[in-house]
Enzyme design. Structure first.
Site, PDB file in Angstrom:
ATOM      1  N   GLU A 158      63.923  41.890  87.049  1.00 56.61           N
ATOM      2  CA  GLU A 158      63.259  40.581  87.092  1.00 56.61           C
ATOM      3  C   GLU A 158      63.702  39.774  85.872  1.00 56.61           C
ATOM      4  O   GLU A 158      64.479  40.261  85.041  1.00 56.61           O
ATOM      5  CB  GLU A 158      61.733  40.759  87.123  1.00 56.61           C
ATOM      6  CG  GLU A 158      61.233  41.393  88.407  1.00 56.61           C
ATOM      7  CD  GLU A 158      59.719  41.510  88.453  1.00 56.61           C
ATOM      8  OE1 GLU A 158      59.023  40.552  88.091  1.00 56.61           O
ATOM      9  OE2 GLU A 158      59.237  42.574  88.845  1.00 56.61           O
ATOM     10  N   HIS A 218      53.711  31.476  86.690  1.00 59.56           N
ATOM     11  CA  HIS A 218      54.807  32.088  87.450  1.00 59.56           C
ATOM     12  C   HIS A 218      55.595  30.950  88.093  1.00 59.56           C
ATOM     13  O   HIS A 218      55.006  30.072  88.728  1.00 59.56           O
ATOM     14  CB  HIS A 218      54.254  33.033  88.515  1.00 59.56           C
ATOM     15  CG  HIS A 218      55.292  33.976  89.047  1.00 59.56           C
ATOM     16  ND1 HIS A 218      56.329  33.551  89.845  1.00 59.56           N
ATOM     17  CD2 HIS A 218      55.460  35.305  88.870  1.00 59.56           C
ATOM     18  CE1 HIS A 218      57.092  34.600  90.139  1.00 59.56           C
ATOM     19  NE2 HIS A 218      56.581  35.670  89.559  1.00 59.56           N
ATOM     20  N   ARG A 246      60.324  33.861  82.011  1.00 59.12           N
ATOM     21  CA  ARG A 246      59.427  33.031  82.802  1.00 59.12           C
ATOM     22  C   ARG A 246      59.018  31.730  82.124  1.00 59.12           C
ATOM     23  O   ARG A 246      58.812  30.714  82.776  1.00 59.12           O
ATOM     24  CB  ARG A 246      58.175  33.844  83.081  1.00 59.12           C
ATOM     25  CG  ARG A 246      57.955  34.023  84.518  1.00 59.12           C
ATOM     26  CD  ARG A 246      56.831  34.966  84.724  1.00 59.12           C
ATOM     27  NE  ARG A 246      57.317  36.069  85.500  1.00 59.12           N
ATOM     28  CZ  ARG A 246      56.571  37.085  85.870  1.00 59.12           C
ATOM     29  NH1 ARG A 246      55.314  37.145  85.520  1.00 59.12           N
ATOM     30  NH2 ARG A 246      57.075  38.032  86.609  1.00 59.12           N
ATOM     31  N   HIS A 256      49.360  32.350  86.200  1.00 59.38           N
ATOM     32  CA  HIS A 256      49.632  33.717  86.664  1.00 59.38           C
ATOM     33  C   HIS A 256      49.034  34.791  85.757  1.00 59.38           C
ATOM     34  O   HIS A 256      48.449  35.745  86.241  1.00 59.38           O
ATOM     35  CB  HIS A 256      51.147  33.885  86.747  1.00 59.38           C
ATOM     36  CG  HIS A 256      51.610  35.201  87.289  1.00 59.38           C
ATOM     37  ND1 HIS A 256      51.281  35.634  88.549  1.00 59.38           N
ATOM     38  CD2 HIS A 256      52.399  36.180  86.739  1.00 59.38           C
ATOM     39  CE1 HIS A 256      51.838  36.831  88.768  1.00 59.38           C
ATOM     40  NE2 HIS A 256      52.493  37.183  87.681  1.00 59.38           N
ATOM     41  N   ARG A 290      54.934  37.215  78.164  1.00 63.01           N
ATOM     42  CA  ARG A 290      55.045  38.574  78.708  1.00 63.01           C
ATOM     43  C   ARG A 290      56.328  38.746  79.526  1.00 63.01           C
ATOM     44  O   ARG A 290      56.639  37.931  80.398  1.00 63.01           O
ATOM     45  CB  ARG A 290      53.846  38.844  79.610  1.00 63.01           C
ATOM     46  CG  ARG A 290      53.894  40.192  80.288  1.00 63.01           C
ATOM     47  CD  ARG A 290      52.693  40.350  81.190  1.00 63.01           C
ATOM     48  NE  ARG A 290      52.739  39.395  82.268  1.00 63.01           N
ATOM     49  CZ  ARG A 290      53.112  39.665  83.513  1.00 63.01           C
ATOM     50  NH1 ARG A 290      53.494  40.882  83.830  1.00 63.01           N
ATOM     51  NH2 ARG A 290      53.118  38.732  84.432  1.00 63.01           N
TER      52      ARG A 290
END
Ligand code: SIN
Length: 526
Positions: free
Chosen positions: A112, A233, A292, A353, A394
């Protein structure tokens, strides 16, 4: 009696419950809806971690990616501990029957945003659901664990003087079936209530994510950290008449590319091959697989510049059968809207998110006060806690891992340091309170709160808008306090009270920041 109460039935709460019960502790897990209505259950992507203890290179690379994503403010010691303990904790999940996807004899690993390697275990695109299934089955068959669904924790009980240092003696909670407030005395309370995505109009979180545990602990004197870091997100599916539905980042790990409207037109004119060119490359050389914070901000900026309601996630240059096999739940959801992997561009936009900050906790998950002392008997684990693992942003799929590592550490600490509590807790102060009749004003206040947080405390911020949010939050606080003083609690009132408090601490932290880092981006500071 040394009963332990765990608030929340996601991965952190249930994992801790099993460890405590293994050591002979009596555990009560309380949960607002059904056990499976947790953030964990909705997690698609997976759990990052190197299983092979001897793979030093792999572990170092996981550490490096986590630190880079955290933008310089992760606690390196915590990151090292979590990465080191990953193998043992993932083996614990395997031992209770979690089925991760296999590729022959090995696990099938995905990638990811921000990961330089494939190191994420998954169960197709429903990893959280599979983990939650195995945990729930183990918990259900354990006679030492009592599950209490439809029970909403309202406040922590402290001893007579209300000094945080006196410790926690249990909780007051609202039985949502009977509407009656109940007292559960406890030697220790583990807060595992997840995040607060319901503060924003668009969120990937379930309706239970209203910051309850966080607010309760703040009222009991807990310190909070890094609250400004709210992770959006980048790719929630936005289609009319449906709530935002997460499209896992693992899809971009398999080659999915984000395009803006113009990019999509050009790609179609080109004939759709061989590789779509993402506008995210203007922001990062990692393109659609950048971390992100970068990808969500780029989408937000592009949407604001062009007035578009969404950007596009394109997968038609990829092998459609393979995609549909790997992401069956997403495909099923897309089909409801006439969309399909490997065929149609998907309209996506950022949605709230994950709460990166949270309750200030030590290496054993003990909740700390502002001076650094712990509140005896109070632990915070999972998304509600700020351990230092995630820094300012994160890294994808690190949260399920952090949750099990810290759930186990908190359980171990409690087992090694038992707190004996023989007291019956005091009853809730219900005398003279009236039943709340008017629900519509609460609904309006919640709408106002969500609008305020969305417009003024979103992905891109500025001081004037943060100050405007602060004024609105002050008004809402006064209004909710007034109703709270005179009314018997209802679910709407408890949740609104908690959301307003958590929204206030997020806004205060954002106002106090003088530097942009990670997920906090104030254009006045550029
Ligand atoms: C995703 O599947 O994209 C979400 C995973 C995460 O938030 O860690």
């Amino acid at each position: 009696m040394s009963r332990v109460v765990i608030i929340g039935s996601g991965i952190a709460g249930l994992f801790a419950a099993l460890h405590l019960a293994d050591a002979g502790k009596e555990v009560v897990v309380i949960t607002k809806q059904r056990p499976e209505d947790s953030n964990t259950n909705w997690a698609q992507g997976g759990i990052a971690g190197i299983i092979d203890k001897t793979d030093g290179v792999g572990k170092q690379s996981h550490i490096d990616d986590t630190l880079a994503s955290g933008d310089g403010i992760c606690d390196p010691n915590v990151v090292k501990i979590v990465v080191e303990e990953a193998g043992d904790r993932i083996r614990d999940l395997l031992s209770i029957g979690v089925n991760f996807e296999k590729d022959g004899a090995d696990f099938h690993l995905v990638k990811e945003g921000g990961h330089s390697d494939r190191r994420i275990l998954h169960a197709k695109d429903a990893t959280g659901k599979e983990i939650e299934r195995a945990l729930t089955e183990s918990v259900d068959s354990n006679p030492l664990i009592e599950m209490r669904p439809h029970t909403l924790a309202v406040d922590l009980i402290q001893t007579t003087h209300g000094k945080p240092s006196d410790g926690i003696k249990g909780i007051w909670c609202l039985n949502l079936d009977s509407g009656i407030m109940e007292t559960i005395p406890a030697a220790a309370v583990l807060i595992a209530t997840g995040g607060c995505g319901q503060l924003w109009e668009k969120t990937t979180n379930p309706s239970v994510a209203t910051g309850d545990g966080m607010a309760m602990a703040i009222r009991a004197g807990a310190n909070v950290k890094d609250m400004a870091f709210i992770q959006f997100h980048p790719t929630a599916l936005v289609v009319d008449a449906d709530r935002p539905f997460l499209i896992t980042e693992a899809l971009r790990g398999e080659g999915g590319v984000l395009l803006d409207g113009e990019g999509l037109i050009n790609y179609r004119i080109d004939g759709g091959s061989p590789e779509p060119h993402s506008f995210i490359l203007e922001f990062s050389s990692q393109g659609s697989l950048a971390t992100r914070d970068i990808v969500a901000r780029a989408c937000d900026q592009k949407m604001k510049e062009t007035g578009a309601e969404n950007v596009w996630l394109v997968t038609d240059h990829l092998e459609s059968e393979a995609l549909r096999n790997e992401f069956p739940n997403i495909e099923e959801r897309l089909n409801r809207h006439g969309l399909s992997l490997g065929e149609t561009p998907l309209p996506v936009a950022p949605a709230a998110h994950y709460m990166v900050g949270g309750l200030d906790v030590d290496l054993n998950g003990r909740v700390l006060m502002s001076g650094g002392n712990s509140i005896p008997g109070l632990y915070g684990i999972g998304e509600v806690a700020c351990t230092g693992m995630h820094g300012a942003n994160r890294l994808a799929s690190n949260s399920l891992l952090e949750a099990i590592v810290f759930a186990q550490r908190a359980a171990n600490h409690l087992i090694a340091n038992p707190i004996v509590d023989a007291e019956e807790g005091p009853r809730w102060r219900a005398d003279g309170m009236i039943e709340l009749k008017e629900h519509v004003p609460l609904v309006r206040d919640l709408e106002t709160l969500k609008k305020t947080m969305t417009l003024d405390v979103g992905i891109v911020r500025r001081f004037s808008r943060l100050e405007r949010a602060k004024r609105m939050l002050n008004l809402l606080t006064k209004e909710v306090d007034l109703i709270w003083q005179e009314s018997l609690p209802t679910r709407e009132l408890v949740e609104l009270r908690n959301l307003v408090l958590v929204g206030t601490v997020i806004t205060q932290d954002a106002i106090s920041r003088e530097v942009n880092v990670g997920l906090h981006y104030n254009i006045d500071l550029i």
